[in-house]
Design an enzyme around this catalytic site. Structure first.
Site, PDB file in Angstrom:
ATOM      1  N   GLU A 122       0.876  -1.180   0.000  1.00 31.65           N
ATOM      2  CA  GLU A 122       0.000   0.000   0.000  1.00 31.65           C
ATOM      3  C   GLU A 122       0.905   1.219   0.000  1.00 31.65           C
ATOM      4  O   GLU A 122       2.132   1.108   0.006  1.00 31.65           O
ATOM      5  CB  GLU A 122      -0.924  -0.026   1.223  1.00 31.65           C
ATOM      6  CG  GLU A 122      -1.960  -1.141   1.153  1.00 31.65           C
ATOM      7  CD  GLU A 122      -2.895  -1.139   2.334  1.00 31.65           C
ATOM      8  OE1 GLU A 122      -3.049  -0.100   2.993  1.00 31.65           O
ATOM      9  OE2 GLU A 122      -3.453  -2.202   2.621  1.00 31.65           O
ATOM     10  N   HIS A 234      -8.120   9.791   3.085  1.00 33.62           N
ATOM     11  CA  HIS A 234      -7.816   8.654   2.212  1.00 33.62           C
ATOM     12  C   HIS A 234      -7.951   9.137   0.773  1.00 33.62           C
ATOM     13  O   HIS A 234      -8.938   9.799   0.436  1.00 33.62           O
ATOM     14  CB  HIS A 234      -8.764   7.485   2.474  1.00 33.62           C
ATOM     15  CG  HIS A 234      -8.258   6.204   1.885  1.00 33.62           C
ATOM     16  ND1 HIS A 234      -8.283   5.954   0.537  1.00 33.62           N
ATOM     17  CD2 HIS A 234      -7.683   5.120   2.464  1.00 33.62           C
ATOM     18  CE1 HIS A 234      -7.742   4.762   0.308  1.00 33.62           C
ATOM     19  NE2 HIS A 234      -7.370   4.234   1.461  1.00 33.62           N
TER      20      HIS A 234
HETATM   21  C1  SIN Z   1      -5.586   2.001   6.042  1.00 35.51           C
HETATM   22  O1  SIN Z   1      -6.264   3.003   6.247  1.00 35.51           O
HETATM   23  O2  SIN Z   1      -4.578   1.761   6.698  1.00 35.51           O
HETATM   24  C2  SIN Z   1      -5.920   1.043   4.929  1.00 35.51           C
HETATM   25  C3  SIN Z   1      -6.952   1.622   4.073  1.00 35.51           C
HETATM   26  C4  SIN Z   1      -6.958   0.948   2.729  1.00 35.51           C
HETATM   27  O3  SIN Z   1      -7.289  -0.226   2.655  1.00 35.51           O
HETATM   28  O4  SIN Z   1      -6.643   1.623   1.748  1.00 35.51           O
END
Ligand code: SIN
Length: 529
Positions: A122, A234
């Site tokens: 990520e 986000h």
């Molecule tokens: C997160 O907020 O740490 C993960 C969120 C996501 O799945 O993008």
């Protein structure tokens, strides 16, 4: 009414940190009660998609660099933009593998099964180290396992009970909690594990319960808070149209980890030339780039192209995102997904040490509501479930140790239930317009006026209690955002666009004698509590 529970520990909140703490404290022989304002099913943990960032020894990755705790620490510190407390980062990251082992022993299953777990990337991670469950339903699996373990352990759970105050005895010792409607829970220690404040904003990925309750409780109890200006957006919430308000479905970063690409509405790539990690840059960088591109194209969203994954893989690996898209009539295998940034995570919170102790003896905090120093000015993706698991257990252990020497409190004194309450909609609109990605002094002043347009009211309903918490949380975030005259991490000031070395420190916020959030005289230095 008084429930004469006489618990050792009352845990407020039933997400990953709260249930982990309650289970560990029960194992240690404490009498524990957990309380939640809604139901155990309604929390934010179960909405977490991406996973748990953790370096698991012995797993083979689909990456060209070998992962290590050092590398995970380095990525966390880089994402945190100069404000992480490196002691906290090391302690929490290094404790991750053991915390995941305990969680699996409590019944949580991760994708990949009995052998090596599947791992993804990520934003901000330079290695494949994010483990996940049910494809993109990691939080739901963790919550299922912990709730099952709590029921199995016979943990007393009070549902539908909003908390209005931490109570003290006449010697100033923590003595329990006041519940809306007049109930009192007596306890020698109180742990706040209430999550964040996403619903300070008009659009959020958070569950509806995320209304800053724990932050408000802690401030009113006299605790020090810090890093509140760093509200993380986000980059990719599902865009459902101009009129959409409230909780929006998340479109997990793991899609970008599996190769999905951000495009603007003209089809041009958003992240080319912005950061060496491209679409997997830290979250603040991606959210800001999207915001700029939305402004440049006069659009309310950009696009996330995941079509290369194909229908079968999208359904299997990303069932939550797939279902949310299909509910909007959009097939992600055939068309790019419209996405826009949305309020997602409170990087700061109630200042704690690495055992969950706040500055108020007998009051503890863990999970999103707490500020351990792990996240700094911008949380690294999927470090939050990790922190909840590690700090939940550590806090329970600290409570057990502290109760050996903490004097037993006397009867709790009553509290006043009249609170300044601003109009929720006005606060959310003002926070979204002026305290999102791109802030300036004039906008912050406008938002402060909205949060300050209060009338004192008695708390009668759960909605009143939430609105009072949102009002105080907004004022606290605004005090911090106004004080920080630079741009850093999630705090982007258009009138102070540069990062300033003199601001490489955390701003502590406390309540003054009139109950107004203000920067504390001695700000925390160097990100360390
Ligand atoms: C997160 O907020 O740490 C993960 C969120 C996501 O799945 O993008």
């Amino acid at each position: 009414m008084t429930w004469d529970v006489t618990a050792d520990l009352v845990v407020v909140g039933t997400g990953v940190a709260g249930l982990t703490a309650a289970l560990r404290a029960t194992e240690l022989g404490l009498r524990v009660v957990a309380v939640t304002k809604t139901t155990i099913e309604d929390g934010n943990t179960r909405r977490a998609q991406g996973g748990v960032a953790v370096v698991l020894p012995g797993a083979s990755g689909i990456t060209d660099i070998s992962d290590s705790v050092e590398a995970h620490v380095a990525d966390t510190v880089a994402a945190g933009a100069g404000l992480c407390d490196e002691n906290a980062v090391w302690a929490i990251v290094a404790a991750g593998p053991a915390a995941v082992t305990t969680l699996r022993a409590r019944g949580a299953g991760f994708d990949g099964g009995a052998g090596e777990l599947h791992r993804t990337r990520e934003g901000g991670h330079r290695a494949f180290r994010v483990i996940h469950a049910g494809g993109d339903a990691t939080g739901a699996e963790i919550e299922r396992a912990l709730a099952g373990a709590a029921r199995g352990a016979g943990l007393p759970l009070l549902e539908g009970q909003p908390v209005t105050d931490v109570l003290f005895d006449d010697a100033g010792r923590v003595a329990g909690l006041a519940l809306l409607g007049g109930g009192v829970l007596r306890a020698r220690a109180v742990l706040l594990a209430t999550g964040g404040l996403g619903h300070l904003y008009a659009v959020s990925t958070n569950a509806e319960v995320a209304t800053g309750d724990g932050l408000a409780l802690a401030l009113r109890a006299g605790a020090v808070t810090a890093d509140l200006e760093f509200v993380q957006f986000h980059p990719t919430a599902l865009y459902a149209g101009h009129a959409s308000r409230g909780r929006q479905p998340l479109v997990t970063e793991a899609l970008r980890g599996e190769g999905a690409v951000l495009l603007d509405i003209t089809g041009a790539p958003v992240m080319t030339g912005v950061h060496p990690l491209g679409g997997l840059a830290p979250r603040d960088v991606v959210a800001a780039a999207i915001t700029r591109r939305m402004a440049a194209t006069a659009a309310e969203h950009v696009l996330l192209d995941a079509m290369h994954l194909g229908d079968a893989l999208l359904r299997r690996r990303f069932p939550t995102v797939y279902a949310a898209c299909m509910a909007l009539g959009l097939d992600p295998a055939c068309a790019p997904i419209p996405v826009a940034p949305a309020a997602h995570y409170q990087c700061g919170g109630v200042v704690t040490d690495l055992s969950g102790r706040t500055t108020v003896p007998g009051l503890y905090a863990a999970g999103e509501v707490a500020r351990t120093g792990l996240h700094g000015a911008n949380r690294l993706a999927s470090n939050s479930l990790l922190e909840g698991l590690v700090m939940g257990a550590r806090t329970a252990e600290a409570v057990a140790a502290d109760l050996m020497s903490l004097p037993r409190p006397g009867p709790p004194l009553p509290c006043c239930l009249v609170r300044p309450i601003a109009d929720r909609d006005a606060v959310q609109q003002a926070m979204s317009a002026h305290v999102g990605i791109g802030r300036d002094a004039a906008g912050l002043t406008t938002a402060l006026a909205a949060a300050g347009a209060t009338s004192p009211r008695p708390l009668r309903t759960a909605r009143d209690a939430e609105d009072a918490a949102l009002t105080l949380a907004a004022a606290a975030v605004l005090a911090a955002a106004t004080a920080r005259t630079e741009s850093r991490g999630c705090h982007l000031r258009t009138d102070h666009p540069r990062t300033a070395a003199r601001w490489r420190r955390s701003i502590a916020i406390v309540l003054d004698d009139a109950g107004v959030p203000v920067p504390a005289a001695s700000a925390l230095v160097g990100g360390a509590a």
